[in-house]
Design a protein around this motif. Sequence first.
Motif, mmCIF file in Angstrom:
data_model
loop_
_atom_site.group_PDB
_atom_site.id
_atom_site.type_symbol
_atom_site.label_atom_id
_atom_site.label_comp_id
_atom_site.label_asym_id
_atom_site.label_seq_id
_atom_site.Cartn_x
_atom_site.Cartn_y
_atom_site.Cartn_z
ATOM 1 N N GLU A 1 -2.730 -1.004 18.633
ATOM 2 C CA GLU A 1 -3.085 -0.417 19.743
ATOM 3 C C GLU A 1 -4.501 -0.568 20.584
ATOM 4 O OE1 GLU A 1 0.242 3.908 18.746
ATOM 5 O OE2 GLU A 1 -2.136 3.616 19.117
ATOM 6 N N VAL B 1 -11.024 4.680 18.375
ATOM 7 C CA VAL B 1 -9.334 5.535 17.958
ATOM 8 C C VAL B 1 -8.855 6.393 18.448
ATOM 9 C CG1 VAL B 1 -9.815 5.773 15.750
ATOM 10 C CG2 VAL B 1 -10.702 7.377 16.646
ATOM 11 N N ASN B 2 -9.569 6.303 20.041
ATOM 12 C CA ASN B 2 -8.165 7.225 21.143
ATOM 13 C C ASN B 2 -7.947 6.384 22.233
ATOM 14 O OD1 ASN B 2 -8.015 10.199 20.405
ATOM 15 N ND2 ASN B 2 -10.377 9.497 18.965
ATOM 16 N N ARG C 1 -9.511 2.833 22.874
ATOM 17 C CA ARG C 1 -10.250 1.628 22.662
ATOM 18 C C ARG C 1 -9.470 1.117 24.037
ATOM 19 N NH1 ARG C 1 -7.999 -3.505 17.869
ATOM 20 N NH2 ARG C 1 -9.956 -4.434 18.593
ATOM 21 N N LYS D 1 -5.201 3.609 10.440
ATOM 22 C CA LYS D 1 -4.475 3.536 10.744
ATOM 23 C C LYS D 1 -3.902 2.628 12.295
ATOM 24 C CE LYS D 1 -1.015 6.642 12.997
ATOM 25 N NZ LYS D 1 -1.070 8.325 13.480
ATOM 26 N N LYS D 2 -5.099 2.641 13.092
ATOM 27 C CA LYS D 2 -4.971 2.102 14.395
ATOM 28 C C LYS D 2 -4.805 0.606 14.124
ATOM 29 C CE LYS D 2 -4.899 5.558 17.422
ATOM 30 N NZ LYS D 2 -4.226 5.297 18.933
ATOM 31 N N THR E 1 -9.014 5.212 12.146
ATOM 32 C CA THR E 1 -8.944 3.406 12.015
ATOM 33 C C THR E 1 -8.499 2.528 11.522
ATOM 34 O OG1 THR E 1 -10.993 3.813 12.790
ATOM 35 C CG2 THR E 1 -10.901 1.972 12.227
#
Length: 198
Positions: free
Chosen positions: A172, A130-131, A133, A166-167, A164
């Motif tokens: 992204e 989440v930061n 990947r 949201k990603k 997660t």
Amino acid sequence: MLSLLGLLIISPILGFIVLCVAINMGRPVLFRQYRPGKNAKPFVMNKIRSMKDTHAPDGKLLTDSERITALGRFLRNSSLDELPSLWNVLVGDMSLVGPRPLLIEYLPLYSKEQYRRHDVKPGITGWAQVNGRNAITWEEKFDLDIWYVDNQSFWLDCKILFMTVKKVFVREGISHDDHATMPFFTGTNPTHNSTDYD
């Protein structure tokens, strides 16, 4: 309990994906590979197959970017290829949240600090996922994994699960520059300094 509930809910979706992969890429539909779990104990991780086993004329396997199909790219971008890993959570090999299980071949390449990522169970998603990947460097990824090991909590796991979701919609960090996933890890630069992530 969450993984069992998830498997029951997604079973119709999973069945449809399996059918599409079988038609598009043939069998096997599942990608199964030994990965190191907690304390580096090997287990078989399950994912939906996203690449063809295509070889060059000299017999060498083509690169990931050359073998991944349009369907496979969609499955990776949407993280649908990770759904069978819920079975690994159900049987206790993995957790919903934790450092992503990497290749067995990487184990002797880790520094002592990086090896600490195996102090906890690997996860379907994690702090590194989440930061950034696959869009961040290996060293950044390992720093994030170790930060998670040192700061693991129920509320942090809830935050990571929320991020997660949201990603997945934003899509992204799925690829790393010109690679379909991540380049092969060859070891850490000894001059690398760890970073604190607050």
